[in-house]
Design an enzyme around this catalytic site. Sequence first.
Site, mmCIF file in Angstrom:
data_model
loop_
_atom_site.group_PDB
_atom_site.id
_atom_site.type_symbol
_atom_site.label_atom_id
_atom_site.label_comp_id
_atom_site.label_asym_id
_atom_site.label_seq_id
_atom_site.Cartn_x
_atom_site.Cartn_y
_atom_site.Cartn_z
ATOM 1 N N LYS A 173 -13.359 17.896 11.897
ATOM 2 C CA LYS A 173 -14.193 17.670 13.042
ATOM 3 C C LYS A 173 -14.085 19.148 13.711
ATOM 4 O O LYS A 173 -13.210 19.472 14.228
ATOM 5 C CB LYS A 173 -13.673 16.791 14.077
ATOM 6 C CG LYS A 173 -14.850 16.405 15.063
ATOM 7 C CD LYS A 173 -14.802 15.329 15.826
ATOM 8 C CE LYS A 173 -16.018 14.710 16.338
ATOM 9 N NZ LYS A 173 -15.857 13.621 17.261
ATOM 10 N N TRP A 195 -19.071 16.701 12.207
ATOM 11 C CA TRP A 195 -17.999 16.635 10.787
ATOM 12 C C TRP A 195 -18.487 17.379 9.653
ATOM 13 O O TRP A 195 -19.565 17.539 9.321
ATOM 14 C CB TRP A 195 -18.276 15.011 10.647
ATOM 15 C CG TRP A 195 -17.860 14.162 11.503
ATOM 16 C CD1 TRP A 195 -18.893 13.371 12.436
ATOM 17 C CD2 TRP A 195 -16.588 13.676 12.107
ATOM 18 N NE1 TRP A 195 -18.065 12.700 13.316
ATOM 19 C CE2 TRP A 195 -16.666 12.861 13.020
ATOM 20 C CE3 TRP A 195 -15.389 14.223 11.676
ATOM 21 C CZ2 TRP A 195 -15.638 12.111 13.902
ATOM 22 C CZ3 TRP A 195 -14.101 13.720 12.572
ATOM 23 C CH2 TRP A 195 -14.516 12.678 13.358
ATOM 24 N N GLU A 215 -6.128 -3.537 -0.816
ATOM 25 C CA GLU A 215 -6.558 -4.650 -0.074
ATOM 26 C C GLU A 215 -7.662 -5.501 -0.609
ATOM 27 O O GLU A 215 -7.959 -6.629 -0.246
ATOM 28 C CB GLU A 215 -7.008 -4.454 1.391
ATOM 29 C CG GLU A 215 -5.809 -3.688 2.337
ATOM 30 C CD GLU A 215 -5.249 -2.248 2.094
ATOM 31 O OE1 GLU A 215 -5.846 -1.608 1.173
ATOM 32 O OE2 GLU A 215 -4.721 -1.722 3.011
ATOM 33 N N THR A 240 0.882 -1.268 -0.132
ATOM 34 C CA THR A 240 0.116 0.081 0.184
ATOM 35 C C THR A 240 0.746 1.153 -0.030
ATOM 36 O O THR A 240 1.939 1.315 0.522
ATOM 37 C CB THR A 240 -0.840 0.009 1.261
ATOM 38 O OG1 THR A 240 -0.072 0.118 2.456
ATOM 39 C CG2 THR A 240 -1.762 -1.244 1.295
HETATM 40 P P1 AMP Z 1 -5.130 2.504 -2.388
HETATM 41 O O1 AMP Z 1 -5.127 1.147 -1.549
HETATM 42 O O2 AMP Z 1 -3.652 3.173 -2.338
HETATM 43 O O3 AMP Z 1 -5.664 2.329 -3.645
HETATM 44 O O4 AMP Z 1 -6.071 3.373 -1.749
HETATM 45 C C1 AMP Z 1 -7.547 3.138 -1.242
HETATM 46 C C2 AMP Z 1 -8.317 4.214 -0.813
HETATM 47 O O5 AMP Z 1 -8.291 5.252 -1.840
HETATM 48 C C3 AMP Z 1 -9.622 3.970 -0.361
HETATM 49 O O6 AMP Z 1 -9.736 3.480 0.855
HETATM 50 C C4 AMP Z 1 -10.234 5.202 -0.438
HETATM 51 O O7 AMP Z 1 -10.050 6.012 0.644
HETATM 52 C C5 AMP Z 1 -9.439 6.017 -1.781
HETATM 53 N N1 AMP Z 1 -10.454 5.537 -2.943
HETATM 54 C C6 AMP Z 1 -10.373 4.621 -3.827
HETATM 55 N N2 AMP Z 1 -11.038 4.732 -4.735
HETATM 56 C C7 AMP Z 1 -11.834 5.948 -4.512
HETATM 57 C C8 AMP Z 1 -13.133 6.687 -5.219
HETATM 58 N N3 AMP Z 1 -13.757 6.269 -6.293
HETATM 59 N N4 AMP Z 1 -13.504 7.466 -4.158
HETATM 60 C C9 AMP Z 1 -13.118 7.993 -3.372
HETATM 61 N N5 AMP Z 1 -11.895 7.431 -2.847
HETATM 62 C C10 AMP Z 1 -11.284 6.425 -3.336
#
Ligand code: AMP
Length: 534
Positions: free
Chosen positions: A430, A435, A325, A180
């Site tokens: 916050k 929120w 994940e 990640t």
């Molecule tokens: P990653 O594992 O680096 O791809 O990051 C995942 C995170 O990216 C998710 O938990 C979200 O917070 C954010 N994310 C992924 N897709 C979207 C989306 N379409 N809209 C908003 N946030 C997103």
Amino acid sequence: MQAYPLTLVNHLKRARAFFPHKQIVSKLKAGVFRYTYRDFTGRVAQLADALRALGIAEGDRVGTLAWNSYRHLELYYAVPCMGAVLHTANLRLPRDQIAYIINHAEDKILFLDEDVLPLVEGLSLTSVRNFVVMLSDPNAAMPKSSLVPAHNYEDLLRNSSADFEFPELDEHMPAGICYTSGTTGEPKGVVYSHRGLSLHSLALCLPDTFALSERDTVMPIVSMFHVNAWGMPYAATMIGAKQVYAGPHPDCKTFAELIQKERVTLTSAVPSVWIAMLAELERAHYDISSLRTIASGGSAVPPSLIAAYERKFGVPIVHAWGMTEISPLATVSRLTTAMENWSEENKLRQRAKQGLLIPGLEMSVVDGQGREVPWDGRQSGELLIRGPWVADGYYKGQQFTDGWLHTGDVVTVDEHGFMQIVDRTKDLIKSGGEWISSVTLENTIMAHPKVLEAAVIAVAHERWQERPLACVVPKPEFRDMITKEEILEMLRSQFPEWWLPDEIVFIEEVPKTSVGKFDKKVLRERFKDIRLDE
Ligand code: AMP
């Protein structure tokens, strides 16, 4: 029923048997390289043979530091199909993090694109025994480097056999690992199994997700070092689609030219790419009429962006949500029959939500006490997910003991089951115990015709604990012709007064993470001492 194993070897067999003449196109520095699935599968077998000769055994990790290309695709299959584990390291990470993840994964061998060589030299790598360089000109001599031993990818293949017999694999065996992006703490490794990747590939082909088909020409813009380019290369190979890869250091001009020349039908990237592409498509004329779908995910897509592509080019942006994940796809926002007669505005608003859970997964939204939150489109809670392509823990790290992945995303679900991200738990603002959603504010600001990008962050405040600060990038043609008051005026018509940012700063560019998302961490650091009026 038979306990037939779901493995990536099945993709290879299918590609070779049914689609030998379909093309894979890859832009290199020297020009465009083009070959068929028949040649591709032959080279995958040779590469597997070469890996075996270099001592790679079942379960060993094989690292890559590479751009989107046909050779990276060969590694996508050769490594897991010979029983090893493909670790696609993110070459845009800071150097110390690259070293950290390669050492943590204990990669035994590292494949790198030629231009990545200077990055790797000088890294302290504790497990790598062999380096393999993928030269941009396959016939050129190997450059001098301090990496030893360093092999030429093409030489390895030339000296290997295409008759390599792939072993019988268990579907639960690890096939890949991706770290990640590590917004907090050290990056964490997620291991993908053959079974998970196989089911995820099938899910991508469902008509209400991305409907991948043999008839498609797929160009994943999202990097192959980030969650398997959202699984698109695997799904495209399984289904026999033509594939297009944009090569090292790609830019919007390259993407637009490839879409036009190769008649790309489906492509995928984060919204910041679509924002930049829009400017390129407006700057010069390209024929992008072949596109049937633009997949956007990774961060929230502003409704104004969906509307712009629709209006100007007649191309639908399909919004999806996922995580490293989750392999990564979990939800897709496509309107259902119940929405057919809605107004255009309501349809747009719905499409900008993160959408419906795809078949095969299960979700739950819970409040701070673990109680289910009602699906009324208003009350929010943390999204939990489980399913066959969801990780059950981190590599050599925390295991998810209650059977659910706690996503850290705060969401609402409406009465149609459409999920909408309100914020990341850590990005919510916050203010006086209430929120404020930074995502909602920035999406609204980005709908302003003079605005290119906007990110809203929390800034410490004596009285209210936190207050919103909006960092706004004007479109170049409006650089000195936009005022804070204009933006506030627009927000005022849609939000209560206490939601309005206390300050609006105009900046050159929103900093991006290694995978192109807005990097709010950098903005928070930059503006942490800004003084907001009481
Ligand atoms: P990653 O594992 O680096 O791809 O990051 C995942 C995170 O990216 C998710 O938990 C979200 O917070 C954010 N994310 C992924 N897709 C979207 C989306 N379409 N809209 C908003 N946030 C997103």
